[in-house]
Design a protein around this motif. Sequence first.
Motif, mmCIF file in Angstrom:
data_model
loop_
_atom_site.group_PDB
_atom_site.id
_atom_site.type_symbol
_atom_site.label_atom_id
_atom_site.label_comp_id
_atom_site.label_asym_id
_atom_site.label_seq_id
_atom_site.Cartn_x
_atom_site.Cartn_y
_atom_site.Cartn_z
ATOM 1 N N LYS A 83 5.687 -2.917 -1.699
ATOM 2 C CA LYS A 83 4.459 -2.228 -2.117
ATOM 3 C C LYS A 83 3.483 -2.802 -2.253
ATOM 4 O O LYS A 83 2.287 -2.349 -2.449
ATOM 5 C CB LYS A 83 5.160 -1.304 -3.437
ATOM 6 C CG LYS A 83 5.334 -2.520 -4.547
ATOM 7 C CD LYS A 83 5.678 -1.651 -5.867
ATOM 8 C CE LYS A 83 5.799 -2.632 -7.200
ATOM 9 N NZ LYS A 83 4.559 -3.160 -7.425
ATOM 10 N N LEU A 136 0.821 1.299 3.406
ATOM 11 C CA LEU A 136 2.360 1.118 2.684
ATOM 12 C C LEU A 136 3.412 1.687 3.818
ATOM 13 O O LEU A 136 4.274 1.201 3.925
ATOM 14 C CB LEU A 136 2.504 1.652 1.310
ATOM 15 C CG LEU A 136 3.828 1.526 0.756
ATOM 16 C CD1 LEU A 136 4.305 -0.128 0.741
ATOM 17 C CD2 LEU A 136 4.116 2.114 -0.644
ATOM 18 N N GLU A 192 6.251 -0.180 5.880
ATOM 19 C CA GLU A 192 7.605 0.226 5.710
ATOM 20 C C GLU A 192 8.232 0.626 7.070
ATOM 21 O O GLU A 192 9.324 0.204 7.538
ATOM 22 C CB GLU A 192 7.888 1.303 4.815
ATOM 23 C CG GLU A 192 7.517 1.115 3.395
ATOM 24 C CD GLU A 192 7.283 2.244 2.427
ATOM 25 O OE1 GLU A 192 7.356 3.473 2.925
ATOM 26 O OE2 GLU A 192 7.830 2.247 1.111
#
Length: 222
Positions: free
Chosen positions: A178, A188, A192
């Motif tokens: 994060k 973010l 991911e």
Amino acid sequence: MATPINILIVDDHPFIIEAYKNAIKGYNSKGAYEFSITQAKDCKTGYEAITEATEPFGIAFFDLSMPTYEEKGIFSGEDLAQLIKQQMPDCKIILLTMHTELLKINTIIKNINPNGLVIKNDLTFDELLLAFDKILKEENYYSQTVVRLVSQIQYDNIEIDAFDKQILFQLSKGVKTKDIPQYVPLSLSAVEKRKLHLKDLLEIKGGSDIDLIREAKNKGLL
């Protein structure tokens, strides 16, 4: 008249720098060249040596693994090699590494295409003299282990880009997913997605970040 050549040596091991300098001194016993040597000890001082140089370097030696310069996105000798190729395209590049993973060696050759690539375990005074001689004669030089590795037919075809590399680097430092957008210019969700892609590439099923970093190191990606 002696031929002038500016040389850059970047390595965080003083004894390696001295080995370079002794080999250069030994090679120049007949005074055919006039060498001017600039040395640096990490990515930061290497970056400064390149960007602040008043004359272009003719030959540059880079260790691949050195203390990083995160502020400028310089994480290794590979990044310095890319930088000097951009700023001084005629400079001949010699890279030294402890890595013996086929994937890593293949990636270095593909991305940097160095004039010389030497595995540190192959390094001897005679080896360094031979490499230096071939580079000056407009030839490329790969040490024995490199030649053996690239002669292998089969290898994992895994490639990662600069953002993937930065994500892996930050994870290896213990930065949480994060918080990575603070260091890498990605959202973010993009971070991911890239993490999932990396795990797929490395065939890590449901593994943790520790598993990802461990396998990336094993494959020579970090």
